[in-house]
Motif scaffolding. Structure first.
Motif, PDB file in Angstrom:
ATOM      1  N   SER A  90     176.665 -58.853 -44.348  1.00  0.00           N
ATOM      2  CA  SER A  90     177.298 -59.878 -45.177  1.00  0.00           C
ATOM      3  C   SER A  90     178.463 -59.265 -45.929  1.00  0.00           C
ATOM      4  O   SER A  90     178.541 -58.045 -46.100  1.00  0.00           O
ATOM      5  N   ILE A 121     174.503 -54.390 -45.815  1.00  0.00           N
ATOM      6  CA  ILE A 121     173.519 -54.424 -44.734  1.00  0.00           C
ATOM      7  C   ILE A 121     172.175 -54.778 -45.339  1.00  0.00           C
ATOM      8  O   ILE A 121     171.710 -54.125 -46.260  1.00  0.00           O
ATOM      9  N   GLY A 131     170.780 -58.288 -41.924  1.00  0.00           N
ATOM     10  CA  GLY A 131     172.042 -58.638 -41.291  1.00  0.00           C
ATOM     11  C   GLY A 131     173.202 -58.105 -42.093  1.00  0.00           C
ATOM     12  O   GLY A 131     173.029 -57.381 -43.087  1.00  0.00           O
TER      13      GLY A 131
END
Length: 157
Positions: free
Chosen positions: A80, A156, A78
């Motif tokens: 961040s 990522i 994900g």
């Protein structure tokens, strides 16, 4: 003689009408467009036959209660640490110039954009996965243009 001919014609017409009234119309599956027959179009007996048996020969019961929820799996990749980085450059009159917003080490550019106060943009794009570059043509003969590049940076994975 005329009345006999008229009577024969009337009798023939009545006979033909009676024959068409009792003709049975047979429709085959080749004449039916797929998806056009609905349950209201078929007999109750045919509807019961279509329901079939529940389970193997009707011996299985109704479905049971759902089981307990399993353990949560590992987190997937994900984004961040999202933040913006901005860079500004000046472009002299009738010149071409650019500004590049560089992401910090270990981060990648996710998106970006830019603007100029004089002239036109000729480029707005990511560069080498770590920065966003904006190019501009200063079309003024007297004004110095300011070019701004903005990058959305983050980690990522």
């Amino acid at each position: 003689m005329k009345s006999v001919i008229i009577a024969a014609i009337v009798a023939a017409l009545i006979s033909a009408a009676a024959a068409t009234a009792t003709t049975t119309l047979v429709i085959t599956s080749a004449q039916i467009k797929n998806g056009t027959i609905q349950t209201v179009d078929i007999s109750a007996k045919a509807r019961r036959a279509l329901k079939g048996n529940r389970g193997l020969r009707g011996l299985e019961g109704a479905p049971g209660d759902p089981g307990a929820q399993g353990a949560q799996g590992p987190a997937g990749p994900g984004l961040s640490g999202l933040h913006y980085v901005q860079a500004t450059a000046t472009v002299p009159p009738l010149q071409v110039g650019s500004a590049g917003a560089q992401c910090p080490s270990g981060e990648r550019v996710i998106s970006g954009g830019g603007a100029t106060n004089v002239g036109t943009l000729n480029l707005t794009a990511p560069f080498a996965e770590t920065s966003w570059v904006v190019g501009a043509d200063n079309t003024s003969t007297t004004l110095t243009a300011t070019v701004v590049s903005i990058a959305l940076c983050g980690r990522i994975g």
